[in-house]
Design a protein around this motif. Structure first.
Motif, PDB file in Angstrom:
ATOM      1  N   GLY A   1       0.825  -1.201   0.000  1.00  0.00           N
ATOM      2  CA  GLY A   1       0.000   0.000   0.000  1.00  0.00           C
ATOM      3  C   GLY A   1       0.855   1.244   0.000  1.00  0.00           C
ATOM      4  N   VAL A   2       2.033   1.154   0.630  1.00  0.00           N
ATOM      5  CA  VAL A   2       2.986   2.270   0.614  1.00  0.00           C
ATOM      6  C   VAL A   2       4.088   1.987  -0.400  1.00  0.00           C
ATOM      7  CG1 VAL A   2       4.591   3.658   1.965  1.00  0.00           C
ATOM      8  CG2 VAL A   2       2.519   2.795   3.021  1.00  0.00           C
ATOM      9  N   GLY A   3       4.413   0.704  -0.581  1.00  0.00           N
ATOM     10  CA  GLY A   3       5.484   0.358  -1.507  1.00  0.00           C
ATOM     11  C   GLY A   3       5.265   0.930  -2.891  1.00  0.00           C
ATOM     12  N   ASP A   4       4.016   0.955  -3.352  1.00  0.00           N
ATOM     13  CA  ASP A   4       3.712   1.445  -4.692  1.00  0.00           C
ATOM     14  C   ASP A   4       3.908   2.950  -4.822  1.00  0.00           C
ATOM     15  OD1 ASP A   4       3.074  -1.120  -5.437  1.00  0.00           O
ATOM     16  OD2 ASP A   4       0.920  -0.874  -5.127  1.00  0.00           O
ATOM     17  N   ILE A   5       3.848   3.681  -3.711  1.00  0.00           N
ATOM     18  CA  ILE A   5       3.998   5.136  -3.787  1.00  0.00           C
ATOM     19  C   ILE A   5       5.280   5.616  -3.109  1.00  0.00           C
ATOM     20  CG2 ILE A   5       1.510   5.522  -3.889  1.00  0.00           C
ATOM     21  CD1 ILE A   5       1.629   6.362  -0.921  1.00  0.00           C
TER      22      ILE A   5
ATOM     23  N   ARG B   1      -2.220  15.909  -2.492  1.00  0.00           N
ATOM     24  CA  ARG B   1      -3.002  15.977  -3.732  1.00  0.00           C
ATOM     25  C   ARG B   1      -2.502  14.975  -4.771  1.00  0.00           C
ATOM     26  NH1 ARG B   1      -1.848  21.483  -3.061  1.00  0.00           N
ATOM     27  NH2 ARG B   1      -0.495  21.377  -4.902  1.00  0.00           N
ATOM     28  N   ASP B   2      -1.178  14.873  -4.901  1.00  0.00           N
ATOM     29  CA  ASP B   2      -0.609  14.123  -6.022  1.00  0.00           C
ATOM     30  C   ASP B   2      -0.250  12.677  -5.692  1.00  0.00           C
ATOM     31  OD1 ASP B   2      -0.807  16.550  -7.311  1.00  0.00           O
ATOM     32  OD2 ASP B   2       1.312  17.058  -7.051  1.00  0.00           O
ATOM     33  N   VAL B   3      -0.036  12.374  -4.401  1.00  0.00           N
ATOM     34  CA  VAL B   3       0.446  11.037  -4.039  1.00  0.00           C
ATOM     35  C   VAL B   3      -0.505  10.331  -3.068  1.00  0.00           C
ATOM     36  CG1 VAL B   3       2.393   9.699  -3.156  1.00  0.00           C
ATOM     37  CG2 VAL B   3       2.827  11.865  -4.337  1.00  0.00           C
ATOM     38  N   LEU B   4      -0.775  10.954  -1.927  1.00  0.00           N
ATOM     39  CA  LEU B   4      -1.544  10.273  -0.882  1.00  0.00           C
ATOM     40  C   LEU B   4      -3.013  10.095  -1.255  1.00  0.00           C
ATOM     41  CD1 LEU B   4      -0.034  11.965   2.316  1.00  0.00           C
ATOM     42  CD2 LEU B   4       0.585   9.788   1.260  1.00  0.00           C
ATOM     43  N   GLN B   5      -3.658  11.163  -1.669  1.00  0.00           N
ATOM     44  CA  GLN B   5      -5.093  11.070  -1.983  1.00  0.00           C
ATOM     45  C   GLN B   5      -5.373  10.076  -3.111  1.00  0.00           C
ATOM     46  OE1 GLN B   5      -7.061  14.602  -3.581  1.00  0.00           O
ATOM     47  NE2 GLN B   5      -8.836  14.196  -2.257  1.00  0.00           N
ATOM     48  N   PRO B   6      -4.605  10.091  -4.220  1.00  0.00           N
ATOM     49  CA  PRO B   6      -4.862   9.084  -5.265  1.00  0.00           C
ATOM     50  C   PRO B   6      -4.677   7.651  -4.784  1.00  0.00           C
ATOM     51  CG  PRO B   6      -3.556  10.894  -6.149  1.00  0.00           C
ATOM     52  CD  PRO B   6      -3.622  11.099  -4.666  1.00  0.00           C
ATOM     53  N   ALA B   7      -3.847   7.456  -3.748  1.00  0.00           N
ATOM     54  CA  ALA B   7      -3.631   6.111  -3.201  1.00  0.00           C
ATOM     55  C   ALA B   7      -4.662   5.751  -2.143  1.00  0.00           C
ATOM     56  CB  ALA B   7      -2.223   6.019  -2.611  1.00  0.00           C
ATOM     57  N   GLY B   8      -5.576   6.661  -1.846  1.00  0.00           N
ATOM     58  CA  GLY B   8      -6.639   6.373  -0.891  1.00  0.00           C
ATOM     59  C   GLY B   8      -6.335   6.769   0.537  1.00  0.00           C
ATOM     60  N   PHE B   9      -5.212   7.480   0.761  1.00  0.00           N
ATOM     61  CA  PHE B   9      -4.849   7.858   2.118  1.00  0.00           C
ATOM     62  C   PHE B   9      -5.363   9.250   2.462  1.00  0.00           C
ATOM     63  CE2 PHE B   9      -1.316   4.805   1.167  1.00  0.00           C
ATOM     64  CZ  PHE B   9      -1.724   3.840   2.066  1.00  0.00           C
ATOM     65  N   GLY B  10      -5.601   9.456   3.764  1.00  0.00           N
ATOM     66  CA  GLY B  10      -6.026  10.751   4.274  1.00  0.00           C
ATOM     67  C   GLY B  10      -4.928  11.368   5.123  1.00  0.00           C
TER      68      GLY B  10
ATOM     69  N   THR C   1       6.740   6.833   9.441  1.00  0.00           N
ATOM     70  CA  THR C   1       5.606   7.482   8.787  1.00  0.00           C
ATOM     71  C   THR C   1       4.412   6.536   8.825  1.00  0.00           C
ATOM     72  OG1 THR C   1       7.202   8.473   7.249  1.00  0.00           O
ATOM     73  CG2 THR C   1       4.872   8.764   6.754  1.00  0.00           C
ATOM     74  N   LEU C   2       3.303   7.014   9.365  1.00  0.00           N
ATOM     75  CA  LEU C   2       2.075   6.222   9.453  1.00  0.00           C
ATOM     76  C   LEU C   2       0.988   6.900   8.629  1.00  0.00           C
ATOM     77  CD1 LEU C   2       1.994   5.457  13.293  1.00  0.00           C
ATOM     78  CD2 LEU C   2       3.177   4.202  11.476  1.00  0.00           C
ATOM     79  N   PHE C   3       0.134   6.079   8.034  1.00  0.00           N
ATOM     80  CA  PHE C   3      -0.919   6.585   7.155  1.00  0.00           C
ATOM     81  C   PHE C   3      -2.270   6.027   7.587  1.00  0.00           C
ATOM     82  CE2 PHE C   3       3.044   6.026   4.885  1.00  0.00           C
ATOM     83  CZ  PHE C   3       3.221   7.219   4.200  1.00  0.00           C
ATOM     84  N   ARG C   4      -3.297   6.841   7.419  1.00  0.00           N
ATOM     85  CA  ARG C   4      -4.669   6.382   7.626  1.00  0.00           C
ATOM     86  C   ARG C   4      -5.476   6.584   6.344  1.00  0.00           C
ATOM     87  NH1 ARG C   4      -6.387   8.061  13.820  1.00  0.00           N
ATOM     88  NH2 ARG C   4      -5.391   6.251  14.808  1.00  0.00           N
ATOM     89  N   HIS C   5      -6.364   5.624   6.107  1.00  0.00           N
ATOM     90  CA  HIS C   5      -7.246   5.693   4.956  1.00  0.00           C
ATOM     91  C   HIS C   5      -8.117   6.940   5.065  1.00  0.00           C
ATOM     92  CE1 HIS C   5     -10.501   4.383   2.170  1.00  0.00           C
ATOM     93  NE2 HIS C   5      -9.499   3.772   1.565  1.00  0.00           N
ATOM     94  N   HIS C   6      -8.509   7.464   3.910  1.00  0.00           N
ATOM     95  CA  HIS C   6      -9.262   8.735   3.930  1.00  0.00           C
ATOM     96  C   HIS C   6     -10.611   8.612   4.627  1.00  0.00           C
ATOM     97  CE1 HIS C   6     -12.297   7.805   0.785  1.00  0.00           C
ATOM     98  NE2 HIS C   6     -11.362   6.995   0.311  1.00  0.00           N
TER      99      HIS C   6
END
Length: 371
Positions: A68-72, A117-126, A144-149
């Protein structure tokens, strides 16, 4: 942050888990992987990345990224070095911020961030949470931790817990770089020719020599990535080179495109990477080309890093540099305009921090083993 948010018992338990993990993890990469699993029992997140860095340049020396992060991850590195944005890691370290969330940095308007705008949102992250991993004033990594939008943003409680755990995590990342011993199964001789890799401006491989291929394979093994992917340290030095040379590129740091990487599976425990833009090295489409060098780290390159690892004071650093040059106690006292007794006091402190009992051990530990 208000101390009432994190129960003391929860914090104590989480810190003990981190300490035990650091004592049992077989490698730095395994530690990063298991660390993220353990953190998930304390804080909710949908994806994570743990990166170790060179404390001088803050360039990545290796990263573990979840699916999920590897791709971005490639794009995140690009935006870290080539774009102006909020809460970049070198900015957090420079300004002494121990933690930052995207929601907080943008005052609840993440769309103000180009990375969002360019990386996180297109990958579904908030929301995104960034934690510089600091120990005794030096940065040894980033979490670095990420949460879904669709999920809530990171709370004050989440941030306070991770902020309190960061020094323990940083300590292990630092320790993982100390006292590495080669694996006899994979030996890279110190007298091998330098590895040379040529890349396009998009970091696509163009040419390489056999030594570079060996180093690339080793670094890929350490990161657990396939042969089609560039290791994070290679990407990092290349982006730093691009950031300081390409017209219109954004950079907040004058640090060189160079770093030293622990390479425990090689015949030498450390490798130095350098990247530079090639003069006149442009493809048919006008794109710049880069060259990357791989070489066993020299003692002179390692001494500053050793100083960071062992938290020597500025005076202690001066004394170690002079000891390596062979100066006696009397000569040290004369050169530094201090008494011989003061020199001895500094030596005792250096020995204690470095876990040695003599000058000979000290010189080997911080100098001779890199020659």
């Amino acid at each position: 942050m208000n101390a009432q948010y994190t129960p003391l018992a929860q914090l104590k338990d989480a810190r003990q888990q981190i300490i035990r993990l650091g004592e049992t993890a077989p490698s730095s990469q395994a530690y990063k992987h298991t660390l993220i699993d353990r953190l998930r029992t304390q804080v909710s997140f949908d994806a994570a990345c743990c990166t170790s860095v060179d404390p001088h340049t803050l360039l990545s020396t290796g990263a573990f990224t979840e699916s999920g992060v590897g791709d971005i991850h490639y794009k995140l590195l690009e935006y870290e070095y080539l774009h102006n944005d909020v809460m970049k890691y070198d900015q957090l370290v420079r300004e002494g911020q121990s933690i930052a969330s995207l929601n907080g940095a943008t005052e609840g308007e993440p769309g103000r961030s180009a990375r969002y705008r360019d990386v996180l949102q297109p990958a579904g992250f908030g929301d995104e949470l960034r934690v510089p991993l600091m120990y005794k004033g030096s940065c040894w990594g980033f979490l670095t931790l990420f949460r879904h939008h669709t999920k809530p943003v990171f709370s004050e409680e989440d941030q306070q817990l991770l902020e309190a755990l960061a020094p323990s995590i940083a300590y292990h990342l630092r320790q993982a770089s100390v006292g590495l011993s080669p694996d006899p199964g994979i030996i890279m001789e110190n007298d091998m020719e330098p590895g040379v890799l040529v890349l396009s401006g998009k970091l696509e491989p163009i040419a390489s020599n056999p030594t570079a291929d060996q180093w690339l394979n080793l670094l890929r093994q350490q990161e657990g990535i396939d042969e089609s992917s560039l290791p994070a340290p290679v990407r990092a030095v290349c982006f730093r080179a691009l950031s300081t040379a390409l017209p219109g590129a954004f950079t907040t740091s004058a640090s060189p495109a160079k770093l030293c990487i622990p390479a425990a599976d090689a015949g030498t425990p450390w490798v130095t990477l350098r990247a530079t833009l090639l003069q006149g090295g442009q493809g048919t489409n006008g794109e710049h080309q880069l060259a990357v060098w791989f070489e066993p780290a020299k003692a002179s390159e390692m001494l500053p890093l050793m100083a960071e690892m062992y938290a020597w004071s500025e005076r202690e650093r001066q004394i170690v540099r002079l000891i390596v040059q062979g100066l006696s106690t009397r000569e040290l006292a004369s050169a530094l305009h201090i008494s011989a007794y003061t020199v001895q006091d500094h030596l005792k402190a250096i020995f204690l921090k470095t876990d040695v009992s003599s000058r000979r051990e000290l010189v080997w530990k911080v100098y001779s083993r890199f020659n």
